[in-house]
Design a protein around this motif. Structure first.
Motif, PDB file in Angstrom:
ATOM      1  N   LEU A 132       0.825  -1.208   0.000  1.00 37.98           N
ATOM      2  CA  LEU A 132       0.000   0.000   0.000  1.00 37.98           C
ATOM      3  C   LEU A 132       0.863   1.263   0.000  1.00 37.98           C
ATOM      4  O   LEU A 132       1.911   1.311   0.650  1.00 37.98           O
ATOM      5  CB  LEU A 132      -0.912   0.011   1.226  1.00 37.98           C
ATOM      6  CG  LEU A 132      -2.075  -0.981   1.194  1.00 37.98           C
ATOM      7  CD1 LEU A 132      -2.703  -1.104   2.572  1.00 37.98           C
ATOM      8  CD2 LEU A 132      -3.114  -0.560   0.160  1.00 37.98           C
ATOM      9  N   PRO A 133       0.435   2.308  -0.707  1.00 37.69           N
ATOM     10  CA  PRO A 133       1.191   3.563  -0.713  1.00 37.69           C
ATOM     11  C   PRO A 133       1.109   4.262   0.640  1.00 37.69           C
ATOM     12  O   PRO A 133       0.054   4.316   1.267  1.00 37.69           O
ATOM     13  CB  PRO A 133       0.516   4.392  -1.811  1.00 37.69           C
ATOM     14  CG  PRO A 133      -0.855   3.809  -1.945  1.00 37.69           C
ATOM     15  CD  PRO A 133      -0.732   2.360  -1.610  1.00 37.69           C
ATOM     16  N   LEU A 134       2.238   4.802   1.066  1.00 37.66           N
ATOM     17  CA  LEU A 134       2.318   5.433   2.388  1.00 37.66           C
ATOM     18  C   LEU A 134       1.314   6.562   2.538  1.00 37.66           C
ATOM     19  O   LEU A 134       0.720   6.739   3.604  1.00 37.66           O
ATOM     20  CB  LEU A 134       3.739   5.950   2.621  1.00 37.66           C
ATOM     21  CG  LEU A 134       4.002   6.621   3.964  1.00 37.66           C
ATOM     22  CD1 LEU A 134       3.763   5.647   5.111  1.00 37.66           C
ATOM     23  CD2 LEU A 134       5.423   7.178   4.011  1.00 37.66           C
ATOM     24  N   ARG A 135       1.112   7.344   1.487  1.00 38.83           N
ATOM     25  CA  ARG A 135       0.225   8.509   1.583  1.00 38.83           C
ATOM     26  C   ARG A 135      -1.183   8.108   1.995  1.00 38.83           C
ATOM     27  O   ARG A 135      -1.854   8.841   2.733  1.00 38.83           O
ATOM     28  CB  ARG A 135       0.199   9.273   0.254  1.00 38.83           C
ATOM     29  CG  ARG A 135      -0.424   8.523  -0.900  1.00 38.83           C
ATOM     30  CD  ARG A 135      -0.345   9.306  -2.204  1.00 38.83           C
ATOM     31  NE  ARG A 135      -1.038   8.625  -3.297  1.00 38.83           N
ATOM     32  CZ  ARG A 135      -0.507   7.668  -4.027  1.00 38.83           C
ATOM     33  NH1 ARG A 135       0.736   7.266  -3.778  1.00 38.83           N
ATOM     34  NH2 ARG A 135      -1.197   7.095  -5.002  1.00 38.83           N
ATOM     35  N   LYS A 136      -1.662   6.957   1.534  1.00 43.61           N
ATOM     36  CA  LYS A 136      -3.005   6.505   1.878  1.00 43.61           C
ATOM     37  C   LYS A 136      -3.034   5.849   3.257  1.00 43.61           C
ATOM     38  O   LYS A 136      -4.001   6.002   4.013  1.00 43.61           O
ATOM     39  CB  LYS A 136      -3.519   5.542   0.811  1.00 43.61           C
ATOM     40  CG  LYS A 136      -3.737   6.191  -0.547  1.00 43.61           C
ATOM     41  CD  LYS A 136      -4.405   5.255  -1.537  1.00 43.61           C
ATOM     42  CE  LYS A 136      -4.671   5.969  -2.864  1.00 43.61           C
ATOM     43  NZ  LYS A 136      -5.362   5.095  -3.846  1.00 43.61           N
TER      44      LYS A 136
END
Length: 209
Positions: free
Chosen positions: A74-78
């Motif tokens: 998963l992308p860190l921003r989300k």
């Protein structure tokens, strides 16, 4: 089963269907046992070309220690957006416990067991630090940015040992585009850094941008 499977799966029953979380990995254990916990699952999903995050915290109890089972893809921003929501929810509830902790769940590849990385006191800022904050920016390509300099993360300890830092305290900022798995690797990297005399590393505040 010989060794450890590269993709470590945790199965959680939801609506009578199995879902999976691919856990991050590290070669050490920070905490090896925690009692009285509630699990929270961050599932990885794709829809056409988009990466989606599905959070299941239905079984979480605010007075318990919280286990964050987060898919490393998963992308860190989300991920951070959802973590902040859950942190705020936990601190605002009347049933909260001052002794409960938050842990990232990962796999120790040496011991071949699940392990726990505490992050209860970390405050996340979803922005670039102010001009008066001295920080190191860690990007998704294992590069460190400090003011006008860019170098490999493996050179950071040498940099700290040899270059004057214009502050008594430094913080770290992270590339919001990196994966959660990469972010957790960085957490172990930062944990082992040795700050020069007169300098402290603030690990209780992180910037994500």
């Amino acid at each position: 089963m010989k060794g450890i499977v590269v993709l470590v799966l945790l199965f959680f029953l939801s609506s009578c269907q199995n879902k999976e979380v691919v856990l991050p990995q590290a070669n050490e254990t920070v905490v090896d046992d925690v009692k009285d916990y509630s699990p929270i699952y961050f599932f990885f999903k794709t829809e056409e070309k988009d990466t989606l995050i599905e959070v299941n915290s239905n079984k979480s109890i605010s007075s318990n220690n919280l286990f964050f089972n987060i898919d490393k893809r998963l992308p860190l921003r989300k991920v951070i957006l959802e973590i902040k929501k859950l942190q705020d929810k936990k601190t605002s509830t009347i049933n909260k416990s001052l002794k409960s902790e938050n842990y990232f769940i990962y796999t120790d590849t040496i011991k071949k067991t699940m392990a726990f990385f505490p992050f209860t006191k970390v405050k996340y800022k979803l922005e670039k630090p102010d001009f008066n904050v001295i920080y190191f920016y860690l990007d998704r390509n294992d590069l460190v940015h400090f003011e006008d300099e860019v170098f490999s993360k493996n050179e950071l300890q040498t940099f700290l040992d040899s270059k004057p830092i214009p502050a008594s305290r430094v913080v770290f900022a992270y590339d919001k585009g990196m994966s959660f798995g990469k972010y957790l690797q960085y957490q172990f990297f930062v944990k082992h850094l040795i700050a020069p005399k007169g300098i402290s590393i603030n690990t209780k505040k992180e910037y994500i941008y």
